[in-house]
Motif scaffolding. Structure first.
Motif, PDB file in Angstrom:
ATOM      1  N   GLY A 152      21.194 -24.879  49.133  1.00 16.78           N
ATOM      2  CA  GLY A 152      20.914 -25.467  47.835  1.00 16.78           C
ATOM      3  C   GLY A 152      20.164 -26.785  47.920  1.00 16.78           C
ATOM      4  N   ILE A 189      17.864 -20.200  47.422  1.00 19.34           N
ATOM      5  CA  ILE A 189      17.554 -18.785  47.319  1.00 19.34           C
ATOM      6  C   ILE A 189      17.629 -18.345  45.861  1.00 19.34           C
ATOM      7  CG2 ILE A 189      19.946 -18.137  47.808  1.00 19.34           C
ATOM      8  CD1 ILE A 189      18.715 -15.740  49.435  1.00 19.34           C
ATOM      9  N   PRO A 206      23.888 -15.328  37.520  1.00 15.92           N
ATOM     10  CA  PRO A 206      24.462 -16.536  36.904  1.00 15.92           C
ATOM     11  C   PRO A 206      25.932 -16.302  36.560  1.00 15.92           C
ATOM     12  CG  PRO A 206      22.626 -15.659  35.595  1.00 15.92           C
ATOM     13  CD  PRO A 206      22.974 -14.638  36.607  1.00 15.92           C
ATOM     14  N   GLN A 223      25.381 -25.153  34.986  1.00 16.58           N
ATOM     15  CA  GLN A 223      25.163 -24.511  36.282  1.00 16.58           C
ATOM     16  C   GLN A 223      24.049 -25.186  37.072  1.00 16.58           C
ATOM     17  OE1 GLN A 223      25.578 -20.224  36.694  1.00 16.58           O
ATOM     18  NE2 GLN A 223      26.139 -20.088  34.565  1.00 16.58           N
ATOM     19  N   ILE A 224      23.011 -25.678  36.356  1.00 15.23           N
ATOM     20  CA  ILE A 224      21.950 -26.391  37.078  1.00 15.23           C
ATOM     21  C   ILE A 224      22.439 -27.789  37.461  1.00 15.23           C
ATOM     22  CG2 ILE A 224      19.552 -27.146  37.019  1.00 15.23           C
ATOM     23  CD1 ILE A 224      19.028 -25.030  34.901  1.00 15.23           C
ATOM     24  N   GLU A 251      25.315 -28.741  38.114  1.00 16.38           N
ATOM     25  CA  GLU A 251      26.292 -28.673  39.197  1.00 16.38           C
ATOM     26  C   GLU A 251      25.633 -28.888  40.562  1.00 16.38           C
ATOM     27  OE1 GLU A 251      27.984 -24.769  39.908  1.00 16.38           O
ATOM     28  OE2 GLU A 251      29.913 -25.706  40.296  1.00 16.38           O
ATOM     29  N   VAL A 252      24.517 -28.188  40.762  1.00 16.42           N
ATOM     30  CA  VAL A 252      23.852 -28.290  42.067  1.00 16.42           C
ATOM     31  C   VAL A 252      23.187 -29.657  42.218  1.00 16.42           C
ATOM     32  CG1 VAL A 252      21.693 -27.152  41.409  1.00 16.42           C
ATOM     33  CG2 VAL A 252      22.501 -26.963  43.728  1.00 16.42           C
ATOM     34  N   LEU A 302      17.454 -19.398  37.042  1.00 11.39           N
ATOM     35  CA  LEU A 302      17.887 -19.336  38.441  1.00 11.39           C
ATOM     36  C   LEU A 302      16.875 -20.038  39.350  1.00 11.39           C
ATOM     37  CD1 LEU A 302      19.317 -15.718  38.678  1.00 11.39           C
ATOM     38  CD2 LEU A 302      20.581 -17.852  38.775  1.00 11.39           C
ATOM     39  N   MET A 305      17.427 -23.645  38.992  1.00 19.51           N
ATOM     40  CA  MET A 305      18.617 -24.010  39.751  1.00 19.51           C
ATOM     41  C   MET A 305      18.275 -24.169  41.232  1.00 19.51           C
ATOM     42  SD  MET A 305      22.092 -21.829  39.250  1.00 19.51           S
ATOM     43  CE  MET A 305      21.740 -21.439  37.554  1.00 19.51           C
TER      44      MET A 305
END
Lengths: 344, 395
Positions: B102, B107, B116, B125-126, B128-129, B232, B235
């Motif tokens: 990440g 990936i 997702p 979700q984005i 978070e990374v 994705l 992300m």
């Protein structure tokens, strides 16, 4: 206001369910024998019987009796519990309901607090020693009859320990009435009454120790079901693609499990918890009898044994209402766990 | 080719799966390299080990699979010294690996419908990374200062004792935070989240998501497949990784959306400076987007060269067969040519060259000795004992 509409619709849908339950129980309970038996005993003179029949409307055809029952029910008259010296059913329920709910809630807390972590541990350490132990532990819970388990618990943790002179758990009742002879119920929930109204920590502790054994006994089956459900849904979720994605983001295994997998795995488990709450009410019948717990279950058993029809009908109706409410709550919890479910 | 322009080099990667039927030798000596700023296509038919290679690079092969050998070298620029450090991913601890996933290597997976997490918003979700891998101290402090300035603007022009004392207080705090700008302290989690969400929204804008502010609050099921795939990609790119692996990232999308996503990847590569590996079995996608191609067959690398070179001058018999099987618009054929035989069972792969039972040029040596990837002409690597002749200038 979709949430409000949803709740209103669900309550409306519950009406036919409850109506069906009370119809079926009324007819079933009036099929088992002559209802006049409730009102007489061996000392009743035979000459008095026709008068008793007439005064309770038992000479009417069954459907008329049924409508009289419904009419009374909706006017708040659930009949008289003959096994409780002719006290109104509603009064008995109001008095005994807190004891049962308190026991069921403690059982539920046991079941959820033990069941969910055990399920997670079992799933994340699949096929390791701890998983095998957990599976045996939960398999025992689903296979043991609750009355047998209750008697065994009581035999070992109360009776055997007591005759050996060791510290033991109390074997029955909600509190030690010799020690706390002055205690009077206010709300009926002893854990609340002892602290808020009686201001007595020793009484609270005593009540807690009285709750441990029946609470655990009643909760064990539910805990076992929750553990097994949690394990299998967790295993399923851990195979999902979004778990791979969470790992590919660089999240640690702990975060992957507790943030990404847990919430998804809880969705099916919550259904089981809701259904199990209804099951606890049934289980309470046996547990309360064995632990001399003055709750609804104990009353229901004595009602059945003495053909106390009004009490049986009242108890069944109450359980149906609790089931319906528990399911409504489950559906609402669903919506907060899973955004794909929209109310309305 | 000098090593300093590489960002990834995979040497003799071996991954096996231990199943009840036997050991599946999914990867048996995969060799590939990726240059900085390149887009490499990793092609081959279904089951040849493309996805396993991708997951092995991230060490995300799940049991019963195991990486058994080889080296995965990542060339990480050290920001302080300016040097490039060589890291073997297979030697890293699991904990260090968390900083690679990440952050250095991202990936994008095949199916935007299942990847997702359904219970979190796209924004979360984005973010978070971003929160995981980025130091957001400065960004969080800036957001705090901006909020205070806005509050001050609102109070401006209002009379009365209460607002003047509040103004004073806000000015004090503003001065306090502004003095920290040179060396921002560890931020309050609330502001860290806000900063991450802001970056997430910028990422959505970068991948040309329509109405990014709205999408931030939406759940995956509320988006179309193309939008989800964009999310994705956002992300995956949120932390400016060195390498982006697209594992069949466009296969599940219809052709028009596929074209959009491919264009997007090409544009983003220039903007973010990421090197890309595109895993696909679609030769059209390769021709369209990749500058370099690596061909895989049954768990081994068979050919690696520039895209044009591969299309006009394939040297491995398998690649040649693969290319003749691609339908062409200007030819009118009843049947497409095919390679005879079928893909070998990887539990009992053929000895020597894994392609020899299907190869028209196979000789005795092919049955006994495994060919190694060699540079047979400048910039053209082939693993074959009898490579096809160089067709040279036929372009």
């Amino acid at each position: 206001m979709r949430l409000r509409d949803f709740i209103i619709r669900r309550i409306l849908l519950a009406i036919p369910v409850v109506f069906g339950v009370l119809t079926i129980t009324w007819f079933l309970s009036h099929m088992v024998g002559d209802p006049v038996v409730m009102y007489i005993n061996t000392n009743t003179p035979a000459s008095a019987i026709p008068g008793i029949i007439r005064s309770h409307g038992l000479d009417q055809p069954p459907h008329i009796q049924y409508f009289i029952y419904l009419n009374n029910l909706f006017h708040g008259d659930w009949g008289e519990s003959t096994s409780m010296s002719f006290r109104p059913v509603t009064e008995v329920i109001a008095q005994r309901f807190p004891a049962t709910i308190e026991l069921a809630l403690v059982a539920m807390v046991f079941a959820v607090l033990l069941g969910i972590p055990l399920g997670i541990i079992s799933a994340t350490r699949k096929d390791q020693m701890i998983d095998h132990f957990t599976r045996i532990f939960s398999l025992a819970g689903v296979s043991m009859p609750i009355f047998w388990f209750a008697i065994m618990l009581k035999y070992v943790l109360y009776y055997q320990l007591a005759i050996m002179g060791l510290p033991h758990l109390p074997g029955g009742y909600r509190y030690d009435s010799n020690r706390f002879y002055w205690f009077q119920y206010t709300t009926g929930f002893i854990l609340i009454d002892s602290l808020v109204y009686a201001h007595s920590i020793p009484l609270f502790v005593d009540a807690l120790t009285h709750l441990v054994m029946p609470g655990f006994c009643l909760g064990y089956l539910t805990m076992a079901i929750i553990t097994r459900m949690m394990r299998s849904s967790m295993l399923e979720v851990l195979r999902e693609d979004y778990i791979t994605l969470a790992r590919a983001k660089g999240l640690s295994e702990k975060v992957v499990i507790y943030r990404h997998a847990l919430r998804n795995a809880l969705i099916p488990t919550v259904t089981v918890i809701g259904l199990a709450f209804g099951g606890l009410m049934t289980g309470a019948v046996l547990t309360e009898t064995i632990f001399q717990w003055h709750g609804l279950g104990q009353w229901a058993v004595s009602a059945i044994l003495s053909a106390d029809l009004a009490a049986i009908n009242g108890f069944t109706l109450l359980v149906a209402l609790i089931f319906v409410t528990a399911n409504l709550i489950v559906d609402l919890v669903y919506g907060t766990l899973d955004p794909r479910i929209r109310f309305g | 080719m000098s090593d300093d322009e590489l960002v990834l080099k995979v040497e003799d990667l071996v991954t096996n799966f231990y199943t009840y039927e036997g050991v599946v030798k999914a990867l048996d000596g995969v060799n590939l390299f990726l240059r900085k700023g390149d887009t490499m296509g990793l092609v081959g038919e279904t089951g040849c080990g493309k996805s396993v290679t991708a997951r092995s690079i991230l060490r995300l092969v799940e049991p019963p699979g195991r990486i058994e050998g080889g080296r995965i070298l990542l060339y990480v620029p050290n920001e302080e010294s300016g040097n490039v450090e060589e890291v073997d991913l297979l030697k890293l601890s699991e904990e260090d690996m968390l900083h690679v996933r990440g952050r250095l290597v991202s990936i994008v997976f095949q199916d935007p419908a299942t990847f997702p997490n359904p219970v979190f918003t796209i924004g979360d979700q984005i973010a978070e990374v971003v929160m995981l891998h980025q130091d957001l101290r400065k960004e969080a402090l800036e957001i705090r200062i901006e909020e205070l300035r806005n509050a001050l603007d609102k109070l401006e022009g209002k009379g009365g004792l209460v607002s003047s004392t509040r103004r004073e207080k806000i000015r004090e705090r503003l001065a306090h935070y502004e003095s920290q700008l040179d060396d921002p302290p560890e931020p309050d989690p609330k502001y860290k989240k806000k900063a991450a969400l802001k970056i997430a929204e910028d990422m959505l804008r970068l991948v040309k998501m329509p109405a990014p502010d709205k999408v931030m609050m939406q759940y995956p099921h509320e988006l179309s497949g193309g939008m989800r795939q964009r999310a994705l990609i956002a992300m995956a790119l949120a932390c400016n990784p060195l390498i982006l692996i697209c594992d069949e990232a466009t296969t599940a999308l219809d052709v028009t959306v596929q074209a959009q996503v491919l264009n997007l990847l090409n544009e983003l590569k220039k903007e973010v400076g990421t090197s890309i590996i595109i895993i696909t079995h679609d030769m059209g996608v390769v021709a369209e987007t990749c500058s370099w191609v690596t061909v895989m067959y049954a768990g081994t690398t068979v050919e690696s060269c520039a895209t044009e070179e591969l299309f006009y001058n394939p040297r491995h018999p398998y690649t040649a067969g693969l290319l003749t099987a691609v339908p062409k618009l200007h030819e009118n054929r009843e049947r497409l040519p095919q390679i005879r035989g079928s893909v070998p069972n990887l539990i009992t792969p053929p000895p020597g060259c894994r392609f020899h039972p299907r190869c028209d040029y196979a000789t005795g040596i092919c049955e006994t000795e495994k060919p190694h990837l060699k540079e047979i002409s400048p910039g053209h690597w082939v693993a074959c004992h009898h490579p096809l002749p160089d067709k040279g200038g036929k372009r």
